[in-house]
Motif scaffolding. Sequence first.
Motif, PDB file in Angstrom:
ATOM      1  N   CYS A 179       0.828  -1.203   0.000  1.00  0.00           N
ATOM      2  CA  CYS A 179       0.000   0.000   0.000  1.00  0.00           C
ATOM      3  C   CYS A 179       0.864   1.255   0.000  1.00  0.00           C
ATOM      4  CB  CYS A 179      -0.931  -0.003   1.210  1.00  0.00           C
ATOM      5  SG  CYS A 179      -2.189  -1.306   1.195  1.00  0.00           S
ATOM      6  N   PHE A 183       1.078   4.414  -2.687  1.00  0.00           N
ATOM      7  CA  PHE A 183       1.081   5.848  -2.396  1.00  0.00           C
ATOM      8  C   PHE A 183       2.270   6.537  -3.053  1.00  0.00           C
ATOM      9  CE2 PHE A 183      -1.219   4.827   1.784  1.00  0.00           C
ATOM     10  CZ  PHE A 183      -2.446   5.197   1.277  1.00  0.00           C
ATOM     11  N   HIS A 268      -5.255  10.536  -2.199  1.00  0.00           N
ATOM     12  CA  HIS A 268      -6.552   9.868  -2.120  1.00  0.00           C
ATOM     13  C   HIS A 268      -7.421  10.548  -1.081  1.00  0.00           C
ATOM     14  CE1 HIS A 268      -9.506   6.863  -0.807  1.00  0.00           C
ATOM     15  NE2 HIS A 268      -9.400   6.359  -2.024  1.00  0.00           N
ATOM     16  N   ASP A 270      -8.785   9.588   1.772  1.00  0.00           N
ATOM     17  CA  ASP A 270      -9.482   8.709   2.722  1.00  0.00           C
ATOM     18  C   ASP A 270      -8.819   7.339   2.638  1.00  0.00           C
ATOM     19  OD1 ASP A 270     -11.319   7.864   4.612  1.00  0.00           O
ATOM     20  OD2 ASP A 270     -12.888   7.431   3.153  1.00  0.00           O
ATOM     21  N   SER A 271      -7.528   7.335   2.913  1.00  0.00           N
ATOM     22  CA  SER A 271      -6.638   6.260   2.473  1.00  0.00           C
ATOM     23  C   SER A 271      -6.478   5.115   3.467  1.00  0.00           C
ATOM     24  CB  SER A 271      -5.260   6.855   2.159  1.00  0.00           C
ATOM     25  OG  SER A 271      -4.826   7.685   3.235  1.00  0.00           O
ATOM     26  N   ASN A 275     -10.266   1.069   1.478  1.00  0.00           N
ATOM     27  CA  ASN A 275     -10.361   1.699   0.168  1.00  0.00           C
ATOM     28  C   ASN A 275      -9.271   1.241  -0.796  1.00  0.00           C
ATOM     29  OD1 ASN A 275     -12.693   3.132   0.684  1.00  0.00           O
ATOM     30  ND2 ASN A 275     -11.620   4.924   1.462  1.00  0.00           N
ATOM     31  N   PHE A 276      -8.528   0.199  -0.408  1.00  0.00           N
ATOM     32  CA  PHE A 276      -7.572  -0.454  -1.292  1.00  0.00           C
ATOM     33  C   PHE A 276      -8.174  -1.742  -1.847  1.00  0.00           C
ATOM     34  CE2 PHE A 276      -4.148   2.055   0.667  1.00  0.00           C
ATOM     35  CZ  PHE A 276      -3.285   2.228  -0.409  1.00  0.00           C
ATOM     36  N   MET A 285      -7.168   1.540  -5.865  1.00  0.00           N
ATOM     37  CA  MET A 285      -7.903   2.263  -4.828  1.00  0.00           C
ATOM     38  C   MET A 285      -9.272   2.666  -5.349  1.00  0.00           C
ATOM     39  SD  MET A 285      -5.072   4.584  -2.801  1.00  0.00           S
ATOM     40  CE  MET A 285      -6.099   4.561  -1.311  1.00  0.00           C
ATOM     41  N   TRP A 288     -13.096   7.620  -3.951  1.00  0.00           N
ATOM     42  CA  TRP A 288     -12.279   8.833  -4.005  1.00  0.00           C
ATOM     43  C   TRP A 288     -13.092  10.063  -3.594  1.00  0.00           C
ATOM     44  CZ3 TRP A 288      -7.044   8.904  -5.663  1.00  0.00           C
ATOM     45  CH2 TRP A 288      -6.542   7.657  -6.060  1.00  0.00           C
ATOM     46  N   ASP A 299      -1.558  10.967   3.354  1.00  0.00           N
ATOM     47  CA  ASP A 299      -2.123   9.662   3.005  1.00  0.00           C
ATOM     48  C   ASP A 299      -1.464   8.547   3.812  1.00  0.00           C
ATOM     49  OD1 ASP A 299      -4.174  10.071   1.191  1.00  0.00           O
ATOM     50  OD2 ASP A 299      -2.933   9.814  -0.585  1.00  0.00           O
ATOM     51  N   PHE A 303      -3.458   6.181   6.461  1.00  0.00           N
ATOM     52  CA  PHE A 303      -3.529   4.735   6.226  1.00  0.00           C
ATOM     53  C   PHE A 303      -3.008   3.948   7.423  1.00  0.00           C
ATOM     54  CE2 PHE A 303      -0.959   1.007   5.013  1.00  0.00           C
ATOM     55  CZ  PHE A 303      -1.990   0.150   4.640  1.00  0.00           C
TER      56      PHE A 303
END
Length: 407
Positions: A179, A183, A268, A270-271, A275-276, A285, A288, A299, A303
């Motif tokens: 992840c 990013f 993003h 709201d990471s 949401n992955f 992802m 959005w 981000d 996360f």
Amino acid sequence: MAISQQLSVALTVIKQGLLLVRDAIGDITGRSLTYDSLRFIQPSHLNQRLRQHQANISQSQLLNIASLSSNCNNSIVQIEQTNATLPKPLPDTLFIKLPSPSLITRWFFAVIGSWQLETYFFQHVAQHTPIRTPRTFAAINQGSRFALIQENLHADNKVQLFSNLDMLQGPSLALSKRCLDTFARLHSAHCELSKAQQLAILPLDLHPFLSPTTAVIAKVLNQQALAPCLKKHPTLIPDHVIRSHHKTLQHWETLIDYWFSGPLSLLHGDSHLGNFFVSGDDMGMLDWQAVHWGNGIRDVQYFLINSLPIDVLASHEQELIAYYVERRAHYGSAIDLKQSRQQYRSFSFHTLMTIIVSIGFGAMNAEQNALMEEILKRAVAAIERLDYSDWLSTFLTKPHAAILIDC
């Protein structure tokens, strides 16, 4: 709060309320964009919305596949296409994303502009991202409502989606690093663009913190959400964290200037893990609704703090931050590790404020309560572990020592 700010917020709330009323009247006349899944998936309606794809849908049926959302009405529909060429213009199943049936949720998200932002992203921005996003067949924004018609990721055997339970358990370190690598690719893609080029991709008037409207609304939401959040969870936020919350809002404009200064990347926003999705050897992802120009480390902290259990993150936090910094250099946009760690501390407030607003205004479904409580605990633990209060005091007395340097 200044009277002018109060008036600005009140006018936005009233304006969106009037749009809700107009849409409710349009439900009677048939002119509004419906949020009822059964009505939306009618073949005649889908064919109209999917005209550019030469859709000729003869039958449609909702499938019993769970697709939970905190603020939307999600469903998966199976379709039959007649007189279709080979290959068919559309897949046999589609993912439909509509507004929540809850009036209060629809009003709240109309005020903060999340659905308008996500619609714009899939209309104009998704093609500029270097990572996979759901293929979108239609993105509609009408009045206070929206609709997305997208590929059904459940139908792709190379895709692995994540649930709320996955967030509670947290990703493995290997998955966390995948992840973070995603990013790094996303954030590195726009570092060499000028501000004018960036705003041509995603305009400033849609920014969740910097547009003339949302700049005021974001502060007001944070001010007003704390009391109801504390009422729901009176023991989870210690007094010293509450004091830091108040102090941050007292210096909100100064901190906004700091958080969003320097070269910015496409975030993003709201990471968290939910949401992955795994896409073969890569990560993609979705959702959005908070995409914006900002500092990449935002981000990262969002996360890690949201997605990893407190003890796991405490043991590996610095290692994971360093890995992100390493991957930024790999993708050609090197950043400083020491600077990034301080930025990470500063942005830890964003995770706390987001969960306080979510809980305080009750914009989440009842099914989300256990997850929301756990995320609040993680956010508070991060504020304490990273000593955000000390960072804030240092910044307010020596702001020159914390200049943001991103790409």
